[in-house]
Design an enzyme around this catalytic site. Structure first.
Site, short mmCIF file in Angstrom:
data_model
loop_
_atom_site.label_atom_id
_atom_site.label_comp_id
_atom_site.label_asym_id
_atom_site.label_seq_id
_atom_site.Cartn_x
_atom_site.Cartn_y
_atom_site.Cartn_z
N SER A 256 -29.62 -15.40 -6.62
CA SER A 256 -29.96 -14.30 -7.51
C SER A 256 -29.95 -14.76 -8.96
CB SER A 256 -28.95 -13.17 -7.35
OG SER A 256 -27.69 -13.61 -7.85
N LYS A 257 -30.66 -13.99 -9.76
CA LYS A 257 -30.77 -14.25 -11.18
C LYS A 257 -29.41 -14.29 -11.85
CE LYS A 257 -34.95 -12.07 -12.69
NZ LYS A 257 -35.51 -10.94 -13.36
N ARG A 258 -28.50 -13.46 -11.33
CA ARG A 258 -27.20 -13.34 -11.97
C ARG A 258 -26.45 -14.66 -12.02
NH1 ARG A 258 -24.55 -9.95 -8.66
NH2 ARG A 258 -26.51 -9.34 -7.75
#
Ligand code: GLU
Length: 486
Positions: A256-258
């Protein structure tokens, strides 16, 4: 179909950027095609108008072009093959869905969003295992349908999933996967805006483009039974499927981007080489069967098979990517790095100084096995481009003693005698100074490195001295003697 050469496609939706997972899918398709003398097709799946993002298509195509995974077929664009674009093929989906309607395999549905929501809530209340459309509109007569259309009622077209044996998916990576027909919803095929859904457009195009192998991410596996039903209802040959493992963060959650960058363009901007990114992405779920981790594209093409793709999720390890990038730089020809270094210099504080190619090539030779990015030429060895204006305090404390300036003056005397010295001349001179002073060579090597570079690490010290040249070396040692006070 077995004897035909394979035809595969990468079918991204332009949602803003190319995800590294998308690059992996594109790459595996490309490698599979190249390995087996097949064709690689690029198809843009842009029929979901709600997800339309301005400029996303251009950005996607630009990134794909940068990776070099260029399609073998498609509408001509300049000298190259461009992608097929679904929004330019709407009549094909319409034509084909009409065939299904005539055969009773698809039907018009006029249910309002309110009714569908009510139905959903009822099914949730009744704790039905599967929330599905109740086929309400399947039972409308032809006249009723016609009247509703003529009176301008909004409608969608749905797949008529009928009861029957389990839907079996033969997946090259996952083996046979079965789905109960009763779990499959009467999927919308054409939306009320007249655009096809992903499922319809995907199957119609895979058929028309004679795709033999559908290689895509695991997240599409749950859609595959709907696709298989569509093939069955159309009476079309079903392609082979290969669903690629999920990409995971280091903690094994879905990538994920996070937890880091997911867009290929971000890696490009950070200075990763496309060769390195491709090498790295190839290893996200595939291995050549040994410990080898450094690959060029040609070798990947040679070795790639779907049989060697793993089922379990692949962990995205940024340290490995950095290592691979460093390996690729190390193995590049210095001449090939030269334009990049020149460009980096041009956009740096050193832009007004001109360096000869010969000089820069020497810097590259000395540094290319010690860096991760091209930008490190400046970050880690700016002393090649300007004399140091400060000196690492820790190294001073450790290496610069009260007697050091005196030692260095003797060293300068030895260096003065040299004529256009190469690294071994510097070495001989340094050793003879050490002998005269009756000290170990280390007592000169560390201070001299500090004096000419300002830091304690870098290429071999004699190599460093040769590149900087006698005059500059002596000048820098004198400056250091003046500036460094202990
Ligand atoms: N358009 C889908 C995507 O964005 C393609 C999935 C497939 O390859 O069938 O990934």
């Amino acid at each position: 179909m077995i004897n035909e050469s394979p035809r595969v496609r990468f079918a991204p939706s332009p949602t803003g950027y190319l995800h590294v997972g998308g690059l992996r899918t594109a790459l595996y398709n490309y490698l599979f095609a190249r390995h087996s003398n097949g064709k690689f097709i690029l198809r843009i799946e842009d029929t979901d108008r709600n997800r339309y993002v301005e400029g996303a298509l251009e950005n996607l195509l630009e990134t794909i072009e940068w990776t070099g995974l260029i399609p073998d077929e498609g509408p001509k664009q300049g000298g190259d093959y461009g992608p097929y674009i679904q929004s330019e093929r709407l009549n094909l989906y319409k034509e084909n869905v009409d065939k299904l309607i005539n055969a009773g395999k698809a039907y018009h549905c006029f249910c309002s969003p309110e009714r569908l929501e009510e139905l959903r809530q009822d099914q949730i209340k009744a704790r039905l295992p599967q929330l599905k459309y109740d086929k309400h509109c399947l039972f409308l007569s032809k006249e009723e349908v016609l009247n509703k259309i003529q009176s301008g009622e909004k409608y969608v077209i749905r797949l008529n999933v009928e009861s029957g044996p389990k839907v079996m998916i033969k997946d090259i990576i996952r083996g046979n996967v079965e789905f109960d027909r009763s779990t499959i919803d009467d999927q919308v095929l054409i939306k009320s805006d007249g655009f096809p859904t992903y499922h319809l457009a995907n199957v119609v195009d895979d058929h028309l483009m004679k795709i033999t192998h559908v290689i895509r991410g695991e997240e599409w596996l749950s859609s595959t039974p709907k696709h298989v039903l569509l093939y069955e209802y159309f009476g079309w040959e079903i392609p082979e499927f290969a669903h690629l493992p999920l990409l995971l963060n280091a903690d094994r959650s879905k990538l994920s981007k996070r937890q880091g960058d997911v867009a290929v363009e971000d890696y490009k901007a950070k200075g990763y080489l496309k060769e390195a990114l491709i090498n790295f992405v190839a290893l996200l779920g595939w291995s050549g069967g040994d410990d080898k981790e450094f690959y060029y594209l040609d070798e990947l093409i040679d070795k790639f098979t779907l049989q060697r793709v793993q089922k379990s999720g692949a962990v995205f390890n940024i340290d490995k990517l950095n290592w691979i990038n460093a390996e690729h730089i190390k193995n590049q020809k210095s001449e090939d790095i030269l334009p990049f270094l020149k460009n980096t210099l041009l956009h740096s504080e050193f832009s007004r100084i001109s360096y000869t190619d010969d000089y820069l090539l020497k810097v590259i030779e000395a540094m290319k096995s010690r860096i991760v990015f091209y930008s490190d030429f400046l970050e880690r060895s700016s002393y090649f481009f300007a004399s140091p204006n400060e000196y690492d305090q820790q190294i001073i404390e450790k290496r610069w003693k009260p007697e050091t300036p005196g030692h260095l003056r003797i060293l300068i005397e030895e260096f003065e005698k040299l004529n256009n010295p190469a690294h071994d001349d510097f070495e001989t001179a340094l050793k003879s100074a050490a002998e005269k002073l009756q000290i170990g060579a280390g007592k000169l090597i560390h201070p001299v490195r500090l004096a000419v570079s300002g830091i304690g690490v870098g290429p071999g010290v004699y190599e460093l001295l040769e590149i900087l040249g006698k005059e500059e070396v002596i000048r820098r040692i004198n400056t250091a003697i003046e500036k460094i006070a202990v």
